[in-house]
Design a protein around this motif. Structure first.
Motif, PDB file in Angstrom:
ATOM      1  N   ARG A 148      14.640  43.935   1.950  1.00  0.00           N
ATOM      2  CA  ARG A 148      13.772  42.971   1.259  1.00  0.00           C
ATOM      3  C   ARG A 148      14.565  42.363   0.114  1.00  0.00           C
ATOM      4  N   ILE A 149      14.693  41.040   0.138  1.00  0.00           N
ATOM      5  CA  ILE A 149      15.440  40.332  -0.902  1.00  0.00           C
ATOM      6  C   ILE A 149      14.440  39.583  -1.777  1.00  0.00           C
ATOM      7  N   TYR A 150      14.286  40.060  -3.015  1.00  0.00           N
ATOM      8  CA  TYR A 150      13.425  39.391  -3.986  1.00  0.00           C
ATOM      9  C   TYR A 150      14.266  38.401  -4.801  1.00  0.00           C
ATOM     10  N   ASN A 151      13.620  37.324  -5.252  1.00  0.00           N
ATOM     11  CA  ASN A 151      14.305  36.240  -5.966  1.00  0.00           C
ATOM     12  C   ASN A 151      15.390  35.619  -5.095  1.00  0.00           C
ATOM     13  N   ALA A 152      15.119  35.545  -3.801  1.00  0.00           N
ATOM     14  CA  ALA A 152      16.049  34.887  -2.886  1.00  0.00           C
ATOM     15  C   ALA A 152      15.981  33.373  -3.075  1.00  0.00           C
ATOM     16  N   ALA A 153      17.107  32.704  -2.892  1.00  0.00           N
ATOM     17  CA  ALA A 153      17.092  31.241  -2.841  1.00  0.00           C
ATOM     18  C   ALA A 153      16.283  30.816  -1.616  1.00  0.00           C
ATOM     19  N   CYS A 154      15.591  29.696  -1.717  1.00  0.00           N
ATOM     20  CA  CYS A 154      14.756  29.265  -0.586  1.00  0.00           C
ATOM     21  C   CYS A 154      14.990  27.809  -0.224  1.00  0.00           C
ATOM     22  N   GLU A 155      16.184  27.273  -0.585  1.00  0.00           N
ATOM     23  CA  GLU A 155      16.555  25.914  -0.212  1.00  0.00           C
ATOM     24  C   GLU A 155      16.411  25.674   1.291  1.00  0.00           C
ATOM     25  N   PRO A 156      16.218  24.422   1.710  1.00  0.00           N
ATOM     26  CA  PRO A 156      16.167  24.129   3.141  1.00  0.00           C
ATOM     27  C   PRO A 156      17.374  24.668   3.903  1.00  0.00           C
ATOM     28  N   TYR A 157      18.540  24.735   3.251  1.00  0.00           N
ATOM     29  CA  TYR A 157      19.728  25.233   3.939  1.00  0.00           C
ATOM     30  C   TYR A 157      19.609  26.726   4.225  1.00  0.00           C
TER      31      TYR A 157
END
Length: 435
Positions: free
Chosen positions: A188-197
């Motif tokens: 589980r990755i919290y504070n993950a980047a969520c850009e379209p890429y």
């Protein structure tokens, strides 16, 4: 060293097609290392940084086959891991910042990954801690050769875990995703980047047999799998280039249509340009920008000055702040630009001041622009491109300026924009490349 010679002051007209997204392509190309099966990728931009990474993959043993100008197949079924510790790789890898993202998939699939300290734009400190802290959380051992500035991670088996990233790093998130997808158990990755890429990378891995949920949010849940297979993937159009062409149209009072922009993946970009007073219309999946003699900045409701600041997605991308800064020089009204994420990206404003722009550099992170409202056009000058985004901003300024400008060190621009001379000439720009 090559230069651009630009005769400014001409209006442009026509259609322009955005290239494939550079930042997505760099992630997607590294992901081909996750499987021994064939992967087909289309809409790959023909630019220096991407071509460097394709070259590195070939040196690593990946079978690379070019189908057409923007479509390749890759098959990583015979990887030469010794190349990773060669002097040649230390030279090849250090010239491209995106090469850091080969570490995650190599660690996941082969138990080790190495990288020299990568290069890239000189836009301030961009640390690698997020990448390696993520690998260590998954069970890898980290080592660093200070004299050679060479990083390495090794693990017999990665194990899923919960981690809270210290920053929503796009490349860091991508690297950790690619490592975790073949780990044992759940990550589980919290504070993950969520850009379209990042969304595109996750969708690609899922199409290969991965199990990633939470795509599009800042909490990614990755169920590790035994292996991944081949797939076909198409790279999104480059949102930074789309923003660049919007700015170019406004600065040159031009009528342009930007084709096939994948509007739903543009986030705040259209809205920010509209706040600057730029008229743009959605026509299907195209952006139409009519010719307008002036554009007036929208202040806040209480009358205070508009501030445009960067932030992790879904905030405004830092890669377009230099474009916004240039556009603001000819707006009606004033704008405060706040570059929060990098401390050296505003240092190109001295070139704009030389051209007649009214810009106050408050500190390394903030600049106030007093718009000239096209009442006093920028003046042509000779400039040097310091990085990709500042370079394209100076090019846009030159296209709107009176007289003939010269931009040196355009290899920086070539790193991010393909066939730019031919594409701009096709819509009426007076630009040529001089070697």
């Amino acid at each position: 060293m090559a230069s651009f010679v630009i005769e400014g002051g001409h209006r442009l007209q026509g259609e322009i097609h955005p290239q494939g997204a550079k930042n997505e392509a760099l992630q997607i190309l590294c992901a081909v290392l996750l499987t021994p099966e064939k992967v087909t990728i289309s809409n790959i931009p023909n630019i220096i940084d991407v071509n460097k990474l394709i070259f590195i993959l070939g040196e690593l043993g990946v079978k690379v086959h070019k189908i057409d100008e923007s479509t390749y197949t890759f098959q990583a079924d015979d990887i030469d891991l010794d190349y990773l510790e060669s002097e040649k790789f230390k030279k090849d890898g250090s010239s491209l910042r995106g090469s850091i993202m080969i570490v995650g998939p190599l660690l996941a699939r082969f138990g080790r990954g190495y990288i020299p300290r990568p290069g890239g734009d000189k836009i301030g400190r961009r640390r690698l801690d997020t990448h390696f802290e993520g690998f260590i959380s998954l069970g890898a051992k980290f080592r660093y050769n200070k004299e050679e500035r060479f990083y390495g991670v090794e693990a017999e088996q990665l194990h899923g875990t919960d981690m809270l990233l210290d920053e929503a790093s796009v490349t860091g998130t991508a690297n950790i995703i690619m490592a975790a997808v073949l780990a044992k158990g759940t990550t589980r990755i919290y504070n993950a980047a969520c850009e379209p890429y990042i969304q595109q990378l996750s969708k690609m891995i899922n199409s290969m047999g991965g199990n990633i949920s939470g795509v599009g949010s800042n909490l990614l849940i990755i169920e590790g799998v035994e292996s991944l297979g081949g797939c076909e993937h198409r790279v999104l159009p480059d949102m930074i280039e789309i923003g660049s062409w919007i700015g170019m149209a406004a600065m040159t009072k031009s009528e342009l249509t930007i084709k096939d922009v994948s509007w739903n993946d543009l986030g705040q970009i259209p809205r920010v340009f509209q706040k600057l007073g730029i008229n743009l219309e959605r026509k299907g999946d195209d952006i139409y920008i009519p010719s307008q003699e002036e554009y007036e900045v929208q202040n806040y409701i209480d009358g205070s000055i508009l501030t445009v600041a960067d932030a992790p997605w879904p905030g405004f991308t830092p890669d377009l702040l230099s474009i916004v800064l240039v556009i603001a020089t000819q707006a009606k009204g004033s704008v405060l630009i706040h570059q929060k994420m990098f401390e050296s990206r505003l240092f190109f404003v001295d070139k704009l001041i030389d051209m007649g722009a009214k810009v106050i550099l408050c500190d390394p992170h903030r600049a106030t622009i007093i718009g000239l409202n096209h009442q006093s056009n920028l003046k042509a000058t000779t400039m040097v491109s310091p990085d990709i985004r500042a370079g394209i901003s100076l090019l846009i300024a030159a296209l709107s300026a009176e007289g003939t400008s010269t931009i040196h060190n355009i290899e920086q621009i070539d790193r991010g924009y393909q066939n730019i001379v031919e594409r701009l000439q096709a819509v009426g720009a007076k630009i040529k490349r001089v070697d």
